[in-house]
Design an enzyme around this catalytic site. Sequence first.
Site, PDB file in Angstrom:
ATOM      1  N   LYS A  39     -13.130 -10.138  -6.603  1.00  0.00           N
ATOM      2  CA  LYS A  39     -13.846 -10.640  -5.739  1.00  0.00           C
ATOM      3  C   LYS A  39     -15.745  -9.704  -5.829  1.00  0.00           C
ATOM      4  O   LYS A  39     -15.986  -8.816  -6.609  1.00  0.00           O
ATOM      5  CB  LYS A  39     -13.794  -9.561  -4.307  1.00  0.00           C
ATOM      6  CG  LYS A  39     -13.752  -8.255  -4.372  1.00  0.00           C
ATOM      7  CD  LYS A  39     -13.362  -8.151  -3.215  1.00  0.00           C
ATOM      8  CE  LYS A  39     -13.335  -6.214  -2.967  1.00  0.00           C
ATOM      9  NZ  LYS A  39     -11.763  -5.817  -2.050  1.00  0.00           N
ATOM     10  N   ARG A 133      -7.488  -3.636   9.358  1.00  0.00           N
ATOM     11  CA  ARG A 133      -8.808  -5.127   8.873  1.00  0.00           C
ATOM     12  C   ARG A 133      -8.562  -6.178   8.618  1.00  0.00           C
ATOM     13  O   ARG A 133      -8.157  -7.170   9.785  1.00  0.00           O
ATOM     14  CB  ARG A 133      -9.398  -4.297   7.799  1.00  0.00           C
ATOM     15  CG  ARG A 133     -10.584  -5.242   6.879  1.00  0.00           C
ATOM     16  CD  ARG A 133     -11.067  -4.405   5.671  1.00  0.00           C
ATOM     17  NE  ARG A 133     -10.134  -4.389   5.010  1.00  0.00           N
ATOM     18  CZ  ARG A 133     -10.880  -4.626   3.243  1.00  0.00           C
ATOM     19  NH1 ARG A 133     -11.780  -4.022   3.016  1.00  0.00           N
ATOM     20  NH2 ARG A 133      -9.291  -5.104   2.830  1.00  0.00           N
ATOM     21  N   TYR A 249     -46.809   1.065  -2.212  1.00  0.00           N
ATOM     22  CA  TYR A 249     -47.128   0.682  -1.080  1.00  0.00           C
ATOM     23  C   TYR A 249     -46.656   2.226  -0.318  1.00  0.00           C
ATOM     24  O   TYR A 249     -46.103   2.975  -0.167  1.00  0.00           O
ATOM     25  CB  TYR A 249     -45.844   0.273  -0.953  1.00  0.00           C
ATOM     26  CG  TYR A 249     -45.212  -1.587  -0.437  1.00  0.00           C
ATOM     27  CD1 TYR A 249     -46.719  -1.892  -0.530  1.00  0.00           C
ATOM     28  CD2 TYR A 249     -44.467  -2.130  -1.064  1.00  0.00           C
ATOM     29  CE1 TYR A 249     -46.922  -3.312  -1.426  1.00  0.00           C
ATOM     30  CE2 TYR A 249     -43.967  -2.962  -1.080  1.00  0.00           C
ATOM     31  CZ  TYR A 249     -45.880  -4.403  -1.396  1.00  0.00           C
ATOM     32  OH  TYR A 249     -45.843  -6.159  -1.639  1.00  0.00           O
ATOM     33  N   MET A 297     -41.644  -3.695  -3.095  1.00  0.00           N
ATOM     34  CA  MET A 297     -40.481  -5.216  -3.144  1.00  0.00           C
ATOM     35  C   MET A 297     -39.960  -5.295  -4.919  1.00  0.00           C
ATOM     36  O   MET A 297     -39.047  -4.593  -5.168  1.00  0.00           O
ATOM     37  CB  MET A 297     -41.355  -5.959  -3.123  1.00  0.00           C
ATOM     38  CG  MET A 297     -41.685  -7.478  -2.967  1.00  0.00           C
ATOM     39  SD  MET A 297     -40.443  -7.831  -1.649  1.00  0.00           S
ATOM     40  CE  MET A 297     -39.027  -9.029  -2.265  1.00  0.00           C
TER      41      MET A 297
HETATM   42  C1  LIG Z   1     -11.200  -4.918  -2.656  1.00  0.00           C
HETATM   43  C2  LIG Z   1      -9.770  -4.720  -2.784  1.00  0.00           C
HETATM   44  C3  LIG Z   1      -9.041  -3.959  -3.274  1.00  0.00           C
HETATM   45  C4  LIG Z   1      -9.800  -2.956  -4.597  1.00  0.00           C
HETATM   46  O1  LIG Z   1      -9.933  -1.453  -3.858  1.00  0.00           O
HETATM   47  P1  LIG Z   1     -10.943  -1.244  -5.207  1.00  0.00           P
HETATM   48  O2  LIG Z   1     -11.090   0.524  -3.744  1.00  0.00           O
HETATM   49  O3  LIG Z   1     -12.391  -1.523  -5.123  1.00  0.00           O
HETATM   50  O4  LIG Z   1      -9.760  -0.262  -6.404  1.00  0.00           O
HETATM   51  C5  LIG Z   1      -8.030  -3.618  -3.374  1.00  0.00           C
HETATM   52  N1  LIG Z   1      -6.756  -4.501  -2.212  1.00  0.00           N
HETATM   53  C6  LIG Z   1      -7.765  -4.980  -1.891  1.00  0.00           C
HETATM   54  C7  LIG Z   1      -6.984  -6.019  -0.313  1.00  0.00           C
HETATM   55  C8  LIG Z   1      -8.999  -4.917  -1.802  1.00  0.00           C
HETATM   56  O5  LIG Z   1     -10.004  -5.322  -0.290  1.00  0.00           O
END
Ligand SMILES: *Cc1c(COP(=O)(O)O)cnc(C)c1O
Length: 346
Positions: A39, A133, A249, A297
């Site tokens: 992702k 979550r 800055y 920046m």
């Molecule tokens: C992002 C994610 C992972 C990977 O987690 P890491 O801590 O980066 O290894 C695995 N499973 C789910 C559901 C995630 O959202």
Amino acid sequence: MPDLPPPSLRLRLDKDALANNWRTLDSMSGTASAGAAVKADAYGLGANEVVPVLRKAGVRDFFVAHWSEAPDVLRHVPPAQVAVLHGPVRPDDAAFANAAGITPVINSLGQAKRWADAGGGRCHLMVDTGINRLGVPLAEIHDPAIAALQIDLLMSHLASADEESALNARQLERFRSACAAVPARRRSLANSAGIALGPDFAFDLTRPGLALYGGVPRDEFAGSVRQVAFPQAAVIQVRELAAGDTVGYNATFTARKAMRAGIVSLGYADGFLRCRGAGGVLRCGEARLPLLGKVSMDMIVVDLADAPEVQEGDWLEIPFDLAATAEISGLSQYELLTTLGRRFRP
Ligand SMILES: *Cc1c(COP(=O)(O)O)cnc(C)c1O
């Protein structure tokens, strides 16, 4: 338009280290195999570069978060091997998954019904075992909408695998009860850090992200997980500062004597936030070049005293040992990776 001149930021990916990290995590997963979380554009490193390497190394389960992230992965991987973690939140998502042949991760009874309405078929199911979550609460896993699903992977996500927390064992117990209640072809609980919690947490598939890309969420990975990303920035100007000159800055640095400074093309939009300024360095080979003043920046200024040979156009290395850089900056290793800006991409 004529061809663009070469960029002034670049990212070297050590593809051998990436493949090697996956093999390490896969073997640490014991009888389970390791998938890959790709992702956020492979945690900022570029899905187009990362995914083919992982696929060649042997990954067969790829996870993205957003539907919009699927096309980059689909260029390299059959759709059934691509899963979207956020799931079919809207009817359009379910229709897209169905048409593309992508595997949705079902996270709620609403998503389960939406997937069935779109025609259903093979899917993954996320159950919540304590992170609160995404995921179907354990109290709802006996619902007929869940029983109607054709589940490949039953999964849950650990909240605190990177620390010694009683929550890890509690989540394991709850996940085992979900496994007993919900028929599925395969089971998966561990992220990167979870792999180090031992064989009880491995089940059939692990889902590392961070450690693939050189992150060290627990000491168990130190020494075996290798750095993958090596960002570099060009010096775009060399300046001679006189005693009393201030830099950047808010003029927070004042030269005490005449000195040579390099203006480097690197700033907030490249993930180089101000918290990496104070006390930070860039490197030129072995030489350490301290930052002068604030990140301003799109530019930083470094002291060239220890690298008198540096000229305009030369490349400097941005330290990116993730554990060490996280320690110094106060950012997490995840944030360091995912905020690498688009200017690093070819
Ligand atoms: C992002 C994610 C992972 C990977 O987690 P890491 O801590 O980066 O290894 C695995 N499973 C789910 C559901 C995630 O959202």
